[in-house]
Structures are given as structure tokens and as C-alpha cells.
Design a protein around this motif. Structure first.
Motif, PDB file in Angstrom:
ATOM      1  N   SER A 509       0.840  -1.205   0.000  1.00 48.86           N
ATOM      2  CA  SER A 509       0.000   0.000   0.000  1.00 48.86           C
ATOM      3  C   SER A 509       0.870   1.249   0.000  1.00 48.86           C
ATOM      4  CB  SER A 509      -0.926   0.005   1.218  1.00 48.86           C
ATOM      5  OG  SER A 509      -1.942  -0.960   1.079  1.00 48.86           O
ATOM      6  N   GLU A 510       1.963   1.211   0.762  1.00 44.20           N
ATOM      7  CA  GLU A 510       2.902   2.343   0.773  1.00 44.20           C
ATOM      8  C   GLU A 510       3.530   2.528  -0.609  1.00 44.20           C
ATOM      9  OE1 GLU A 510       5.775   2.169   3.992  1.00 44.20           O
ATOM     10  OE2 GLU A 510       4.375   0.954   5.176  1.00 44.20           O
ATOM     11  N   ILE A 511       3.927   1.412  -1.232  1.00 43.19           N
ATOM     12  CA  ILE A 511       4.554   1.489  -2.563  1.00 43.19           C
ATOM     13  C   ILE A 511       3.577   2.068  -3.579  1.00 43.19           C
ATOM     14  CG2 ILE A 511       5.473   0.106  -4.471  1.00 43.19           C
ATOM     15  CD1 ILE A 511       6.432  -1.895  -2.236  1.00 43.19           C
ATOM     16  N   MET A 512       2.346   1.592  -3.552  1.00 41.99           N
ATOM     17  CA  MET A 512       1.358   2.066  -4.520  1.00 41.99           C
ATOM     18  C   MET A 512       1.055   3.552  -4.318  1.00 41.99           C
ATOM     19  SD  MET A 512       1.023  -0.654  -6.232  1.00 41.99           S
ATOM     20  CE  MET A 512      -0.339  -0.296  -7.316  1.00 41.99           C
ATOM     21  N   ASP A 513       1.022   3.995  -3.065  1.00 41.03           N
ATOM     22  CA  ASP A 513       0.779   5.412  -2.793  1.00 41.03           C
ATOM     23  C   ASP A 513       1.955   6.268  -3.259  1.00 41.03           C
ATOM     24  OD1 ASP A 513      -1.667   4.802  -1.762  1.00 41.03           O
ATOM     25  OD2 ASP A 513      -1.116   5.089   0.345  1.00 41.03           O
ATOM     26  N   LEU A 514       3.175   5.742  -3.113  1.00 37.24           N
ATOM     27  CA  LEU A 514       4.344   6.476  -3.591  1.00 37.24           C
ATOM     28  C   LEU A 514       4.342   6.583  -5.114  1.00 37.24           C
ATOM     29  CD1 LEU A 514       7.097   5.045  -1.237  1.00 37.24           C
ATOM     30  CD2 LEU A 514       6.406   7.448  -1.382  1.00 37.24           C
ATOM     31  N   ASP A 515       4.014   5.492  -5.800  1.00 36.73           N
ATOM     32  CA  ASP A 515       3.935   5.541  -7.263  1.00 36.73           C
ATOM     33  C   ASP A 515       2.870   6.543  -7.708  1.00 36.73           C
ATOM     34  OD1 ASP A 515       5.949   3.727  -7.637  1.00 36.73           O
ATOM     35  OD2 ASP A 515       4.644   2.029  -8.091  1.00 36.73           O
ATOM     36  N   GLY A 580       6.302   0.321 -11.898  1.00 31.09           N
ATOM     37  CA  GLY A 580       6.584   1.640 -12.445  1.00 31.09           C
ATOM     38  C   GLY A 580       6.076   1.790 -13.866  1.00 31.09           C
ATOM     39  N   HIS A 581       6.230   0.741 -14.684  1.00 31.73           N
ATOM     40  CA  HIS A 581       5.715   0.796 -16.055  1.00 31.73           C
ATOM     41  C   HIS A 581       4.221   1.120 -16.066  1.00 31.73           C
ATOM     42  CE1 HIS A 581       8.959  -0.113 -18.771  1.00 31.73           C
ATOM     43  NE2 HIS A 581       9.281  -1.255 -18.181  1.00 31.73           N
ATOM     44  N   ASN A 582       3.497   0.595 -15.103  1.00 29.68           N
ATOM     45  CA  ASN A 582       2.052   0.842 -15.054  1.00 29.68           C
ATOM     46  C   ASN A 582       1.716   2.273 -14.639  1.00 29.68           C
ATOM     47  OD1 ASN A 582       1.785  -1.798 -15.771  1.00 29.68           O
ATOM     48  ND2 ASN A 582       0.578  -2.420 -14.006  1.00 29.68           N
ATOM     49  N   HIS A 583       2.745   3.070 -14.280  1.00 27.43           N
ATOM     50  CA  HIS A 583       2.507   4.451 -13.841  1.00 27.43           C
ATOM     51  C   HIS A 583       3.209   5.482 -14.725  1.00 27.43           C
ATOM     52  CE1 HIS A 583       1.354   2.193 -10.224  1.00 27.43           C
ATOM     53  NE2 HIS A 583       0.637   3.247  -9.910  1.00 27.43           N
ATOM     54  N   PHE A 601      10.516   5.400 -10.741  1.00 26.48           N
ATOM     55  CA  PHE A 601       9.674   4.754  -9.733  1.00 26.48           C
ATOM     56  C   PHE A 601      10.474   3.730  -8.937  1.00 26.48           C
ATOM     57  CE2 PHE A 601       6.897   6.235 -13.111  1.00 26.48           C
ATOM     58  CZ  PHE A 601       5.903   6.894 -12.401  1.00 26.48           C
ATOM     59  N   THR A 602      11.330   2.993  -9.619  1.00 26.48           N
ATOM     60  CA  THR A 602      12.167   1.999  -8.946  1.00 26.48           C
ATOM     61  C   THR A 602      13.037   2.673  -7.886  1.00 26.48           C
ATOM     62  OG1 THR A 602      12.304   0.879 -11.091  1.00 26.48           O
ATOM     63  CG2 THR A 602      13.727   0.067  -9.339  1.00 26.48           C
ATOM     64  N   LEU A 603      13.761   3.705  -8.287  1.00 25.05           N
ATOM     65  CA  LEU A 603      14.681   4.377  -7.372  1.00 25.05           C
ATOM     66  C   LEU A 603      13.935   5.142  -6.281  1.00 25.05           C
ATOM     67  CD1 LEU A 603      17.248   5.712  -9.999  1.00 25.05           C
ATOM     68  CD2 LEU A 603      17.497   3.704  -8.520  1.00 25.05           C
ATOM     69  N   TYR A 604      12.823   5.723  -6.632  1.00 31.12           N
ATOM     70  CA  TYR A 604      11.993   6.471  -5.674  1.00 31.12           C
ATOM     71  C   TYR A 604      11.519   5.550  -4.548  1.00 31.12           C
ATOM     72  CZ  TYR A 604       8.201   9.848  -4.456  1.00 31.12           C
ATOM     73  OH  TYR A 604       7.360  10.745  -3.852  1.00 31.12           O
ATOM     74  N   CYS A 605      11.000   4.379  -4.926  1.00 36.77           N
ATOM     75  CA  CYS A 605      10.510   3.428  -3.917  1.00 36.77           C
ATOM     76  C   CYS A 605      11.658   2.799  -3.146  1.00 36.77           C
ATOM     77  CB  CYS A 605       9.656   2.354  -4.585  1.00 36.77           C
ATOM     78  SG  CYS A 605       8.050   2.973  -5.154  1.00 36.77           S
ATOM     79  N   LYS A 608      12.407   5.563  -0.577  1.00 34.39           N
ATOM     80  CA  LYS A 608      11.341   5.872   0.380  1.00 34.39           C
ATOM     81  C   LYS A 608      10.916   4.664   1.207  1.00 34.39           C
ATOM     82  CE  LYS A 608      10.827  10.097  -1.328  1.00 34.39           C
ATOM     83  NZ  LYS A 608      11.114  11.339  -0.581  1.00 34.39           N
ATOM     84  N   ILE A 609      10.927   3.484   0.615  1.00 30.32           N
ATOM     85  CA  ILE A 609      10.485   2.271   1.320  1.00 30.32           C
ATOM     86  C   ILE A 609      11.639   1.574   2.019  1.00 30.32           C
ATOM     87  CG2 ILE A 609       9.533  -0.062   0.993  1.00 30.32           C
ATOM     88  CD1 ILE A 609       7.424   2.086   0.784  1.00 30.32           C
ATOM     89  N   CYS A 610      12.767   1.479   1.328  1.00 27.76           N
ATOM     90  CA  CYS A 610      13.876   0.657   1.823  1.00 27.76           C
ATOM     91  C   CYS A 610      15.014   1.478   2.424  1.00 27.76           C
ATOM     92  CB  CYS A 610      14.425  -0.212   0.693  1.00 27.76           C
ATOM     93  SG  CYS A 610      13.159  -1.123  -0.230  1.00 27.76           S
ATOM     94  N   GLY A 611      14.963   2.798   2.275  1.00 22.43           N
ATOM     95  CA  GLY A 611      16.048   3.633   2.789  1.00 22.43           C
ATOM     96  C   GLY A 611      17.324   3.513   1.997  1.00 22.43           C
TER      97      GLY A 611
END
Length: 726
Positions: A509-515, A580-583, A601-605, A608-611
Motif C-alpha cells: 500500500s505504501e509502494i502504490m501510494d508512492l507511485d 513503475g511501467h504501469n505508472h 519509480f524503482t529508485l523512488y521506492c 522511500k520504502i527501503c532507505g
């Protein structure tokens, strides 16, 4: 007897003349055009060639199989040339020298070797007006009604996207061809089928028009050979027609791998699209089948390779018959045990499923249709008119073109729920869904069963306790973990020991909100995105779409929340990348950057998610930095930049390091809010607006830096004028 000999002589002479004409035209395309180049992210389909009088002109690849993306044929006194995407003929496409040369040569050939006096274009497709600009001084006529073709003086060529017309209109075009007219047309078969879900055999206008002359569209996407380029066939020595494939399959001796691959694919492809009453190739394909042999069963241990042509034809023939008449009771195919699997338990249930019709796309039911076992779907009266569909099977991967099959090539099916009661079975089985079209409101209840209950956890409905006690061990071989953001479909073996699905759904849910935040769409989604695990994928190691498809080898990583949060790029990069492709947004994804901007999207998540910051991922590799510096020193050739996704990503990572993710968020939000008239209309405009808008957002003129990303001859980027800033 003398008259018979004269007729035979005339026929032979005509055939020889056509063969010469064919060879000359192929040679001209090979020497002058050298092929075709696709633009704007278009994905061509296939133009299948049955045999004479049809012949291929330009080729692409489906896997390692060579297939035509442009071909030609004769119809009566007339001629036709077909390309498998209209973007080859668009204004942007015709800026490519190859495409313009292809069109010029084709128009002369279509007019019988002379300059046409008239070029007509179908008013339904205004882009065809651009073709005329590349030919010279001719009369141009827009065609509103196909009856107008009867009055067009010859020599003339008609430009038409056949998809925009119906099967019932094709006799008018055929009459124009038979009296000596030329037709230059386009047809994206896979796109037509995706939108209409109609039959290539009986309902496709292109096949109705040109099938009798040996050209057919099919349900395949075709890849370029190099970059965006599809080369001319010339005098090809590789089988690219059904007739050649049949000759290979019947030939003595062992086929080479290339020949077996060509013959196997082409015969399977034609078996699926040839009309039942076709008399040139279908009877010969049928002769290759042996109905007394047991049904072939591909598996990872015993794959069916391209050399087993008869086995592959037998399996595709079975699947074609099933897909043609899915709404009936089919026996189980033995390959169902491989994928999606067979439950060991005899437990079956009939359920009444509640549907929120305001949520489009697939709705899970928690039921698994067992291969060969009938189930019945009962709708409330009136609901049969709402366009609902029943889907059995989660995968969308159809692997017919693969060299080896480790499962049946097609295992999923969708049927309309256009009656209050529908009874059917699938020979392969799978999870059961109700597909809801967009734009609906309200709720309804649908009765489905009997079917095998599947492990199915829904966030907000189920708890960890009910999961462990009542859901986790349900007997179906496939399971689903679901929230309003994302759904995971995996073999049940991967979730049998999962104690609580909530941590997995929470991190996603966090990943989807970030995307959603990065691409500037609402965090509340109209429907959840999906992941599906498959035994064999149709493309890539993973690929985006609905659902995102991933291999079984990655399933244990997908459903482990700790692994997702770990930041181990080798474990999670692919999942973040495909989502990310879907966004991605086409407005800020220009040519050559499709596999670049996705990794924002890959680098952003990852961060933000993994630090894990970008330089702590593979983008911290010294090799990438060295390659980038060497690219700059070599004069920053744009073609090299476009051909190397990580070299290209380095350009943007440097911007992110300096200006932060917030600048990207603001940029993409600005794009999302643009009115239609301000959106970039060309690839050059996409790059120019990137430079101008990003410069304004960060408060620095970065146009000089973006000037590295220009084709030779393009005007330099300059800051946006004050009166045009938004």
C-alpha cells in the motif's frame, strides 16, 4: 486441345510475369527503403503471408521467428500493400527516410508501375493525408463513403486503415481492387483483437478483404530487429509463408532449428486464424494432425520444442477449438496439472458473490474452476445486459511463439455473461473472476459454482486469525492476497506457511501510494493493480500490464514483506520496475527512454520504502559513471544514449542528486495538469518541455544540459518564454 494449351500457356506466362514483378518490387524496397522504422512507441502486429500471390516486404521478430510486418498481394487486376501499424504512415513516421521511400515505391507499384493520377484517403483516418505530401503533384480525394471508389478514375491508390471499417464494407474495396485499383492499408491485428475480442476467422475486416489473396492479420506483437528498425525482406531464403512452412514440415530429413522454428510458428499461427472453409492451406495443416495420438502434455521436465511440429499443431488445434466455443463443457486437458494445477481435494462450493459495480476490471470470487468440471453462473434478471464477463485463469501470457513450451500455450479464457444462466467448463481451469466494465454504478449479487475454494485474503474483511484458521489451507492450487491497492496471485504452496498477509499488503500500500504521488494521480485507486505468477511468461523475465506477470522463481520474494522492505535491489528491483511501467506518463517519456523513466519509480521506492538511495543501488556502479564520462567525451551521441538504459538513467540520477525528488514530483504534477493543447505533440516537444519545465521548477537554466539529448539537425532547446510559462 489447342485452346487448352493456349490457356495454360497464358496462365504460366501470367504467373511468371507476377513472379518477376514480385521480385522487382521486393528488390526496390530492399534497396531504396531498406525497411521501416516505427515511431512514438507503436508496437506493430503481424501480416501473415499464406503463399502466392502474396509475398512479404519487411520483417520483424517474434522471439527468434521471422515474420512480416509489411506484405503485398494481387486482387484481380489490382494490388494491395499492407503494413501492420498506421504509425509507419503518420506524419512523424514519414519523417523517417525509410518510411517515406517505402511509401513512394509502394504507390508506384500499386498503380501498376506508373504514377497514380489520384490518391484517395479514408476520411476516417486523416493521418493518411500526410502520405500524399511524399509523392508529388497528384489529385487528392477524401473518401467518406466507400461507394465513391466506384467513380475513381484509374490508375489510383486508396489509403485506408481497415480497422476503421466493417467486414460488410469490404466488398466495395474488393471491387475497386478487382477493376485495377491499388490499396495501401494498415492493420494492427493484436490491437483490434484486444479491443473487440472478435474472431480473426470471421469478423476481421482485413482478413475478409485480403485473406482470399493470401494476407492475414493475427494476434501477435512484433519486435524490431535493431532499435526501432524493421529490415526489408529482399530475396529472403527463410520460410515466411504458410506454403513454405508446409513444404518444410513435409520435407525429408531433419530440419534445422531455424527451419523448425519458422515452420512450427507459422503453421500454428495460421491454424488459429484461417477460416474453416479456407481450401489452400487449412486442409494441408489438418493432414499433419493425427487424431489417434494422445494429447501432448508440455511440462518443465518434458518441454515441447519447435521440432515437434505435429504435437504443437495438435495442442494449438485443441486450444483453437476451445477458444472458438468456450461456453460449453470441455473435458480436462492433461496439461492442466502443470499450470494452473489441479486440486487434490474433492471439496466444491457454490457461492453468492457481492459485486461493487463502481469498481471496474477483475473481481475475485475465491473460487477455482477445476479443469473439466462444469460450473454455472447465475445473474439477477436484467444484469445480463450490463456487459459483465466471466474470466477463468489469471495469466494473460500466451506463449505460442516460444521455442519451448513448458505448459500449454493458452490456459485462460473470458466469456460474456449475456444470459441469466451460463454453464461451462475450462479444459485447464483457473481462478474465477467476474469482469466489470468501466462506468457502472450500484451493486449486485452473482451465484457461481460448484468450484474449488481457494485461499483468498482480503484486507479489511479478513484477519490473521481467520486466515490461519479458515483460509490458508483451502485446497485450490492458486491463492490470492488482496487489498484495494494491489492483488497477488501465486501458487498456493507459496502462502501455506504465511502467518499474516497484512504486513505484505501494508508495505505494498505504501509502494502504490508512492507511485501515485510521483506520477500525480490520486492515491485512491479505481481498482487495484495485480501481480500474477506463471509457469512460463510470454515476454521478458517479468513484464508490466494487468496483471504484472512474474516467473515462479520470484514468487517467494514477492510475498515476503521483509524482503520487500530489505532494499536488496536484486530481490525487489524487478517488482518496483514493472509496477513503475504501469505508472509511466507518455508526456514525459520520450523515444529511447521507456526503460529509463520507469526506473524513476524503482529508485523512488527504493529510497522511500527501503532507505536505499540511488547511488546505493546499481546506479552506484563505477562502470556506469565511467561509461557516462566516455559518452560525454565522445560527443554525447544521442543514439548511444537511447540504446543503453543505465547510461541514460545516469543523466537523470545526476539531476535527482542535485535537485531532489521534490523537483520530479512537481514536474510530473505539472504535466498531469496540462490542458490538451499544451501537451507535447512530438518527440522533440517532449524533450524540449522536459528541459524548459524542469529548469523553471529548479530555478536554473538546464537547457544546455538537455541539449545533449538532441538528434542531429534539431534546434537547440531554449528557456520557455515568460508569456508561455505555466
Amino acid at each position: 486441345m489447342k485452346s487448352i494449351r493456349m490457356i495454360l500457356c497464358c496462365v504460366l506466362c501470367a504467373g511468371f510475369a507476377w513472379a518477376q514483378d514480385t521480385e522487382i518490387f521486393q528488390k526496390e524496397i530492399a534497396e531504396k527503403a531498406k525497411g521501416l522504422e516505427i515511431v512514438g512507441g507503436g508496437v506493430p502486429g503481424v501480416i501473415l503471408v499464406a503463399g502466392e500471390p502474396a509475398f512479404p516486404l519487411v520483417e520483424g521478430r517474434i522471439g527468434k521467428t521471422r515474420v512480416p510486418v509489411a506484405a503485398a498481394t494481387r486482387v484481380g487486376k489490382g494490388r494491395a500493400v499492407a503494413v501492420s501499424h498506421e504509425l509507419f504512415l503518420s506524419a512523424e513516421g514519414l519523417k523517417r527516410p525509410a518510411n517515406a521511400a517505402f511509401v513512394r515505391s509502394s504507390l508506384v507499384w500499386l498503380a501498376g508501375g506508373v504514377q497514380p493520377t489520384t490518391i484517395c484517403y479514408d476520411r476516417h483516418m486523416r493521418l493518411f493525408r500526410d502520405v500524399v505530401k511524399h509523392f508529388g503533384d497528384v489529385r487528392v480525394q477524401a473518401i467518406d463513403r466507400l461507394e465513391q471508389l466506384a467513380d475513381v478514375a484509374l490508375p489510383a491508390v486508396f489509403l485506408v486503415n481497415v480497422e476503421s471499417r466493417g467486414v460488410d464494407e469490404m466488398p466495395k474495396v474488393r471491387t475497386f481492387l478487382e477493376r485495377g485499383g491499388g490499396v495501401l492499408c494498415s492493420e494492427v491485428g493484436w490491437g483490434w483483437h484486444q479491443i473487440t475480442r472478435k474472431s480473426f476467422k470471421t469478423q476481421n475486416a482485413f482478413n475478409a478483404l485480403l485473406g482470399p489473396a493470401g494476407l492475414y492479420a493475427g494476434d501477435y506483437t512484433v519486435s524490431p530487429v535493431e532499435g526501432k528498425f524493421f529490415p526489408a525482406v529482399g530475396r529472403s531464403k527463410s520460410a515466411m509463408s504458410c506454403a513454405e512452412a508446409l513444404a518444410l514440415s513435409k520435407g525429408a530429413g531433419k530440419l534445422t532449428l531455424d527451419s523448425a522454428r519458422q515452420a512450427s510458428f507459422l503453421l500454428s499461427a495460421f491454424g488459429q486464424i484461417l477460416p474453416d472453409d479456407e481450401r489452400r492451406c487449412r486442409p494441408q495443416i489438418a493432414d499433419l494432425l493425427d487424431g489417434s495420438r494422445p494429447l501432448p502434455v508440455p511440462s518443465p521436465e518434458h518441454p515441447i520444442g519447435v521440432g515437434r511440429i505435429r504435437d504443437r499443431l495438435a495442442l494449438t488445434a485443441f486450444q483453437d477449438a476451445w477458444q472458438k466455443e468456450p461456453v460449453k463443457v470441455w473435458r480436462a486437458h492433461p496439461a492442466a496439472k502443470v499450470y494452473p494445477g489441479m486440486p487434490e481435494s474433492k471439496r466444491r462450493e457454490t457461492r453468492t458473490v457481492s459485486l461493487d459495480l463502481s469498481v471496474p476490471r477483475w473481481h475475485g470470487t475465491g473460487l477455482f474452476a477445476v479443469a473439466g468440471e462444469p460450473l454455472t453462473v447465475t445473474l439477477p434478471k436484467g444484469m445480463e445486459k450490463e456487459g459483465l464477463r466471466l474470466r477463468i485463469g489469471t495469466t494473460t501470457c500466451r506463449v505460442t511463439a516460444h521455442e519451448k513450451w513448458v505448459r500449454a500455450p493458452v490456459v485462460d479464457v473470458e466469456v460474456p455473461l449475456d444470459k441469466t444462466e451460463t454453464r461451462l467448463s475450462s479444459p485447464f481451469g483457473g481462478l474465477v473472476y467476474v469482469v466489470v466494465p468501466g462506468g457502472k454504478t450500484g451493486t449486485t449479487q452473482i451465484k457461481i459454482g460448484p468450484a474449488c475454494p481457494a485461499p483468498w485474503f482480503v484486507k479489511g474483511r479478513d484477519t490473521a486469525a481467520t486466515w490461519r484458521k479458515a483460509l490458508r489451507d483451502l485446497p485450490a492450487p492458486m491463492a490470492e492476497i488482496e487489498s484495494d491497492k494491489v492483488v497477488f496471485t501465486v501458487p498456493s504452496s507459496f502462502i501455506r506457511k504465511m502467518e499474516d498477509p497484512l504486513p505484505l499488503l501494508e508495505v505494498w500500500s505504501e509502494i502504490m501510494d508512492l507511485d501515485a504521488k510521483l506520477t500525480a494521480i490520486p492515491s485512491r485507486r479505481g481498482s487495484p493493480e495485480r501481480f500474477c505468477v506463471d509457469e512460463q511468461l510470454c515476454a521478458g523475465f517479468m513484464h508490466a500490464g494487468y496483471p504484472i506477470m512474474i516467473p515462479k522463481v520470484s514468487a517467494h520474494l514477492l510475498v515476503d514483506a521483509q524482503i520487500i522492505r530489505s532494499g536488496n535491489a536484486e530481490n525487489v528491483w524487478g517488482f518496483f520496475h514493472e509496477m513503475g511501467h504501469n505508472h509511466q506518463n507518455r508526456d514525459w517519456t520520450f523515444q529511447g527512454s521507456g526503460e529509463v523513466t520507469v526506473n524513476f519509480f524503482t529508485l523512488y521506492c527504493m529510497e522511500k520504502i527501503c532507505g536505499v538511495k540511488p547511488r546505493q543501488t546499481r546506479m552506484g556502479s563505477p562502470n556506469i559513471k565511467r561509461k557516462y564520462e566516455a559518452w560525454l567525451a565522445a560527443g554525447h551521441p544521442y543514439e548511444q544514449w537511447k540504446s543503453d538504459p543505465f547510461l541514460a538513467l545516469e543523466f537523470f540520477v545526476r539531476l535527482q542528486e542535485r535537485y531532489g525528488w521534490e523537483s520530479f514530483e512537481k514536474l510530473f504534477a505539472e504535466y498531469r495538469a496540462l490542458p490538451p493543447e499544451e501537451r507535447p505533440k512530438s518527440d522533440y516537444e517532449k524533450r524540449k518541455q522536459w528541459a524548459q519545465r524542469f529548469s523553471r521548477i529548479v530555478g536554473e537554466d538546464l537547457c544546455e544540459q538537455f541539449n545533449l539529448l538532441r538528434n542531429p539537425g534539431e534546434a537547440p532547446f531554449a528557456p520557455m518564454r515568460e508569456d508561455s510559462r505555466k
